[in-house]
Design an enzyme around this catalytic site. Sequence first.
Site, PDB file in Angstrom:
ATOM      1  N   TYR A 232       0.767  -1.149  -0.037  1.00 21.94           N
ATOM      2  CA  TYR A 232      -0.021  -0.177  -0.079  1.00 21.94           C
ATOM      3  C   TYR A 232       0.990   1.270  -0.170  1.00 21.94           C
ATOM      4  O   TYR A 232       0.495   2.067  -0.641  1.00 21.94           O
ATOM      5  CB  TYR A 232      -1.126  -0.157   1.409  1.00 21.94           C
ATOM      6  CG  TYR A 232      -2.218  -0.686   1.048  1.00 21.94           C
ATOM      7  CD1 TYR A 232      -2.320  -2.022   0.868  1.00 21.94           C
ATOM      8  CD2 TYR A 232      -3.429  -0.071   1.056  1.00 21.94           C
ATOM      9  CE1 TYR A 232      -3.605  -2.753   0.797  1.00 21.94           C
ATOM     10  CE2 TYR A 232      -4.569  -0.515   0.742  1.00 21.94           C
ATOM     11  CZ  TYR A 232      -4.796  -2.002   0.604  1.00 21.94           C
ATOM     12  OH  TYR A 232      -5.889  -2.592   0.908  1.00 21.94           O
TER      13      TYR A 232
ATOM     14  N   ASP B 290      -2.852 -18.348   1.762  1.00 22.29           N
ATOM     15  CA  ASP B 290      -3.669 -19.289   0.838  1.00 22.29           C
ATOM     16  C   ASP B 290      -4.276 -20.027   1.530  1.00 22.29           C
ATOM     17  O   ASP B 290      -5.763 -20.199   1.515  1.00 22.29           O
ATOM     18  CB  ASP B 290      -2.829 -19.810  -0.275  1.00 22.29           C
ATOM     19  CG  ASP B 290      -1.439 -20.533   0.119  1.00 22.29           C
ATOM     20  OD1 ASP B 290      -1.009 -20.350   1.443  1.00 22.29           O
ATOM     21  OD2 ASP B 290      -0.900 -21.071  -0.559  1.00 22.29           O
TER      22      ASP B 290
ATOM     23  N   ASP C 295     -12.721  -9.138   4.026  1.00 27.82           N
ATOM     24  CA  ASP C 295     -13.713  -8.852   3.080  1.00 27.82           C
ATOM     25  C   ASP C 295     -14.389 -10.366   2.887  1.00 27.82           C
ATOM     26  O   ASP C 295     -15.643 -10.636   3.178  1.00 27.82           O
ATOM     27  CB  ASP C 295     -13.547  -8.592   1.558  1.00 27.82           C
ATOM     28  CG  ASP C 295     -13.737  -7.090   1.429  1.00 27.82           C
ATOM     29  OD1 ASP C 295     -13.743  -6.339   2.428  1.00 27.82           O
ATOM     30  OD2 ASP C 295     -14.369  -6.647   0.279  1.00 27.82           O
TER      31      ASP C 295
ATOM     32  N   ASP D  66      -6.604  -6.901   4.068  1.00 29.35           N
ATOM     33  CA  ASP D  66      -7.816  -6.459   3.437  1.00 29.35           C
ATOM     34  C   ASP D  66      -8.704  -7.505   2.547  1.00 29.35           C
ATOM     35  O   ASP D  66      -9.843  -7.493   2.774  1.00 29.35           O
ATOM     36  CB  ASP D  66      -7.237  -5.509   2.113  1.00 29.35           C
ATOM     37  CG  ASP D  66      -8.162  -4.743   1.507  1.00 29.35           C
ATOM     38  OD1 ASP D  66      -9.120  -4.289   1.978  1.00 29.35           O
ATOM     39  OD2 ASP D  66      -8.019  -4.525  -0.141  1.00 29.35           O
TER      40      ASP D  66
ATOM     41  N   LYS E 275       3.125 -14.896   4.128  1.00 35.10           N
ATOM     42  CA  LYS E 275       3.345 -16.069   2.738  1.00 35.10           C
ATOM     43  C   LYS E 275       4.956 -16.118   3.142  1.00 35.10           C
ATOM     44  O   LYS E 275       5.603 -15.728   1.925  1.00 35.10           O
ATOM     45  CB  LYS E 275       2.949 -15.303   1.642  1.00 35.10           C
ATOM     46  CG  LYS E 275       3.097 -15.987   0.317  1.00 35.10           C
ATOM     47  CD  LYS E 275       2.004 -17.246   0.342  1.00 35.10           C
ATOM     48  CE  LYS E 275       2.465 -18.053  -1.008  1.00 35.10           C
ATOM     49  NZ  LYS E 275       1.740 -19.158  -1.036  1.00 35.10           N
TER      50      LYS E 275
HETATM   51  C1  IPM Z   1     -10.729  -0.980   3.211  1.00 41.18           C
HETATM   52  C2  IPM Z   1     -10.705  -0.436   1.652  1.00 41.18           C
HETATM   53  C3  IPM Z   1      -9.532   0.498   1.485  1.00 41.18           C
HETATM   54  C4  IPM Z   1      -8.375  -0.239   1.599  1.00 41.18           C
HETATM   55  C5  IPM Z   1      -9.668   1.042   0.021  1.00 41.18           C
HETATM   56  C6  IPM Z   1     -10.824   1.908  -0.003  1.00 41.18           C
HETATM   57  C7  IPM Z   1      -8.500   1.992  -0.005  1.00 41.18           C
HETATM   58  O1  IPM Z   1     -10.718  -1.680   0.908  1.00 41.18           O
HETATM   59  O2  IPM Z   1     -10.815  -0.093   4.220  1.00 41.18           O
HETATM   60  O3  IPM Z   1     -10.414  -2.321   3.433  1.00 41.18           O
HETATM   61  O4  IPM Z   1      -7.796  -1.228   0.631  1.00 41.18           O
HETATM   62  O5  IPM Z   1      -7.645  -0.495   2.671  1.00 41.18           O
HETATM   63 MG    MG Z   2     -11.163  -3.481   1.836  1.00 42.34          MG
END
Ligand code: IPM
Ligand code: MG
Length: 354
Positions: A140, A219, A247, A243, A187
């Site tokens: 990042y 993984d 999700d 990240d 990893k």
């Molecule tokens: C999160 C989001 C952000 C990230 C984006 C919007 C930059 O996906 O907070 O998880 O990747 O950190």
């Molecule tokens: Mg995210």
Amino acid sequence: MKILVIPGDGIGQEVTTWGRKVIEKIAVKFGHSVSFDEALMGHVAIEATGNPLPDETLEKAHKSDAILFGAIGHIKYDNDPTAKVRPEQGLLKIRKELGLYANLRPIKLFDELLGASSIKPEILKGADILFFRELTGDVYFGEKKRSEDRKTASDLMIYHQYEVERIAEKAFKAAQSRSKRLCSVDKANVLESSRLWRETVQELAKKYPDVTTEHMFIDNAAMQLIKDPKKFDVVLTANLFGDILTDEASQIAGSMGMLASASIGDKIGLYEPIHGSAHDIAGKGIANPLASILSVALMFEISFGLKKEADAVLDAVAATLKDGFRTKDIADSTTSAFNILGTEAMGMKVLERI
Ligand code: IPM
Ligand code: MG
């Protein structure tokens, strides 16, 4: 309490409205004084000032005790990889500027939502995970390059030992206060930065002999998380892996619309849903305000040490769900059409229960 509200883009505006109302309601109920300020970030800030994180926003952020943030992003940029100025830069910059290196993402399924996930209820029931995602390092923030002919590109995956240490320290402490299990995800079979990560965590683990530390490759972790989420308690991982993994983990909590997060460092905390700006439903009044409301619970607990206030918010959300009310994203085939509410009605149900 000085709280800065940054609604951001898309459904951010709609959901933070309810986060803020919950703060106001709790303040009245428990006799706290709160003052609010608002600021721009993201696409809305680019439109107004040309800058995704205007100086004014950063100044207000530095002066606040905590920040309630909505969401960031706009479809306009998603399909335009050549855009130089992008909404997300605002969020990344504020994380860096405020030193918010630890992103806490608790994943806990309300029993009432067992049917809302695409995962079988018997696999989900009882799952309770706390992610510690590193937030100011990794690809990042590593150097980004593009060759002159523009046909080659790279993002540097980089970690310094102190960056791993400071978040690992927080994760170990959290593990001590929970079930004393920590799983560090990396990893290390391929990446040098992961080998540094693993070495550092192994070294620190010696300081926490009461915590059982496990290391897992990303993984494998992505697979185990869906196969048997109850296996995990505290999960510690790097920025990009975290990240993606969180999700995925949102499915364990029923919906993205339910997940709150706290970004903390040593001082100010920023609280936000993990969901994005969801432009497809923005302005329609159907977004789920619960992730923003649950972010407020995290704010009370972490930034202000107000556990009773945090619990009052959690209880009100649980009671709302128990009474059968759902936004569209968490409704299932058993939800009566009368109980499927929009953002405002859902927010009101929670307020009433507080
Ligand atoms: C999160 C989001 C952000 C990230 C984006 C919007 C930059 O996906 O907070 O998880 O990747 O950190
Ligand atoms: Mg995210």
